[in-house]
Design an enzyme around this catalytic site. Structure first.
Site, PDB file in Angstrom:
ATOM      1  N   ASP A  61       0.838  -1.209   0.000  1.00 25.85           N
ATOM      2  CA  ASP A  61       0.000   0.000   0.000  1.00 25.85           C
ATOM      3  C   ASP A  61       0.872   1.258   0.000  1.00 25.85           C
ATOM      4  O   ASP A  61       0.646   2.199  -0.781  1.00 25.85           O
ATOM      5  CB  ASP A  61      -1.000  -0.012   1.176  1.00 25.85           C
ATOM      6  N   ASP A  81       0.358  -2.158 -13.544  1.00 24.84           N
ATOM      7  CA  ASP A  81      -0.649  -1.340 -14.237  1.00 24.84           C
ATOM      8  C   ASP A  81      -0.470   0.124 -13.859  1.00 24.84           C
ATOM      9  O   ASP A  81      -0.549   1.022 -14.708  1.00 24.84           O
ATOM     10  CB  ASP A  81      -2.069  -1.783 -13.861  1.00 24.84           C
TER      11      ASP A  81
END
Ligand code: ATP
Length: 357
Positions: free
Chosen positions: A222, A250
Site C-alpha cells: 500500500d 498497471d
C-alpha cells in the site's frame, strides 16, 4: 551467422497489427546488423481458431512450441469468447507449461511521451518490476461450497513455496545487480499477511546476503503505491508477488503514459524452455482494425526478446530507434499524437536503417 527460431502468435484483436509491426522492425534490425537472423514461424492460434476447432490451440500446442528459442505473442481476448477460455486456453498454459516464473516489466518515460505526474519526465522514472509468475495468489487453489445458500463459502488460497520465492528473489537481485544503480525494493504485506508474506521477507533477507553489492529495502504494497507516485526517482528494480506486481505494473504503465507502450517478458531463467515476449495490453477491440494501435510496447518487448537471445546490440539499437521516433513526436493517438501504426513502424524502421542509431 547466428540464427534464432521464433514462434509468432499474433492471436486476437490488435495482436496481429502490433506483431506485424514488431516483425518489420526485427527484419530491419537483421538487415542492419548482418550477423544474426531470425527464422519466424507464425501460428494462427487464438479466438478465431477456437471458433473453428473448439480449442485456443491444438492439443499438442506446447510440444509444437518447445523447439523454439522464443515466443513473440500478441494479445488474447474476444468479445464473444469468455475470458477464462481465452486466457486459460492459450497464454497461461504457455507460461505454466514452460515454467516462465519471472515476469519482467520495464517501465520508463520515453522522450516525447508525457507522464500524468507533474514535473516528472524521462530519467525520473526508470523501473523494472519483477513479478512472480508461477504461484502466490494466482495459484488456482481454493474452492466453493454451499453454492447459492446463505452459508456459501469461497476460498482463494495463496501458495508460497521456498523454492518459488527463492528463485524469484535470486532473479530480482541478479537483475538489480546488472543495472547501474544496483537498487532493489522488495514489496510485501507482511504486517497483515502473517505466514507466506513473512516467509517472503525472510527469504529476501537470506538471498540478499548473496548479493552484498545490491542495496535493498522493503515496502508494504500500500505504501509502495504512494512512493511510486510521489518519489518515482527513488525506485529502480522492484520484486513483488503475482497479485501485488500485477496491480503495481498497471500503475507503472499509467504513470509512464499509456498501456500502449508497456512491454513484458515471461522468462524461464534456466532456459529449459522458450520464454515469451508480449505487450502488456490486451486485444483492445475498440481500436482493432483502425490502424492506430500503438506498436511501441511490441517494439520494446521485441528488444527484451533480442536481449534474451544474446543480441544485446540489436536490442539497444531498437530502443534507440523507438526513442528517436517518440522524441520526434511520431506518436499514435493513445499518447497524444496523430500517427498510424504504419507511420510509427515506418519511422522506427527508417531510424534503424539510419546511420546515427
Ligand atoms: P483485454 O480484455 O483483452 O485485456 P481490454 O480492452 O480490456 O482487453 P486492453 O486491450 O488492455 O484491455 O486495453 C484497454 C484500453 O487501452 C483499450 O480500450 C485501448 O483503447 C487502449 N489500448 C490498449 N493497448 C493499446 C495500444 N497498443 N494502442 C492504443 N491503445 C491501446
Amino acid at each position: 551467422m547466428r540464427t534464432h527460431k521464433i514462434a509468432a502468435i499474433p492471436a486476437d484483436g490488435i495482436g496481429p497489427e502490433v506483431i506485424a509491426a514488431g516483425l518489420q522492425a526485427l527484419e530491419a534490425l537483421q538487415q542492419r546488423s548482418g550477423d544474426f537472423s531470425l527464422s519466424v514461424q507464425e501460428f494462427d492460434w487464438g479466438s478465431d481458431y477456437y471458433k473453428k476447432h473448439g480449442r485456443m490451440m491444438p492439443e499438442d500446442g506446447i510440444q509444437q512450441l518447445k523447439p523454439f528459442d522464443a515466443i513473440f505473442f500478441g494479445a488474447v481476448g474476444a468479445p464473444d469468447v469468455p475470458d477464462h477460455i481465452t486466457l486459460w486456453g492459450l497464454r497461461l498454459p504457455i507460461c505454466q507449461g514452460f515454467d516462465q516464473y519471472a515476469n519482467v516489466r520495464p517501465t520508463r518515460i520515453l522522450p516525447g511521451i508525457a507522464s500524468p505526474l507533474a514535473g516528472v519526465g524521462p530519467g525520473d522514472l526508470d523501473w523494472v518490476i519483477v513479478r512472480e509468475n508461477s504461484e502466490g495468489e494466482y495459484s488456482g487453489h481454493g474452492g466453493r461450497a454451499h453454492r447459492g445458500l446463505p452459508e456459501e463459502v469461497g476460498t482463494e488460497v495463496a501458495i508460497f513455496t521456498r523454492v518459488g520465492v527463492t528463485r524469484i528473489m535470486r532473479y530480482a537481485f541478479r537483475l538489480a545487480q546488472s543495472r547501474p544503480r544496483k537498487l532493489l525494493t522488495v514489496v510485501t504485506k507482511s504486517n497483515a499477511q502473517r505466514h507466506g508474506m513473512v516467509m517472503w521477507d525472510e527469504i529476501a533477507a537470506e538471498v540478499a546476503a548473496e548479493f552484498p553489492d545490491v542495496t535493498w529495502d522493503k515496502m508494504l504494497v500500500d505504501a509502495m503505491t504512494v512512493r511510486m507516485t510521489l518519489k518515482p526517482q527513488s525506485l529502480d528494480t522492484i520484486v513483488a508477488t503475482n497479485l501485488h506486481a500485477d496491480i503495481l505494473s498497471d500503475l507503472a504503465g499509467a504513470l509512464a503514459g499509456s498501456l500502449g507502450v508497456a512491454p513484458t517478458a515471461n522468462i524461464d531463467p534456466e532456459r529449459r524452455y522458450p520464454s515469451m515476449f508480449e505487450p502488456i495490453h490486451g486485444s483492445a477491440f475498440d481500436i482493432t482494425g483502425k490502424g492506430i494501435a500503438n506498436p511501441v510496447a511490441t517494439f520494446w518487448t521485441a528488444a527484451q526478446m533480442l536481449d534474451h537471445l544474446g543480441e544485446a546490440s540489436a536490442a539497444t539499437r531498437l530502443m534507440r530507434a523507438v526513442e528517436a521516433v517518440t522524441a520526434d513526436g511520431v506518436l499514435t493517438p493513445d499518447v497524444g499524437g496523430r500517427a498510424t501504426t504504419e507511420e510509427v513502424t515506418r519511422a522506427v524502421c527508417e531510424a534503424i536503417r539510419g546511420s546515427n542509431i
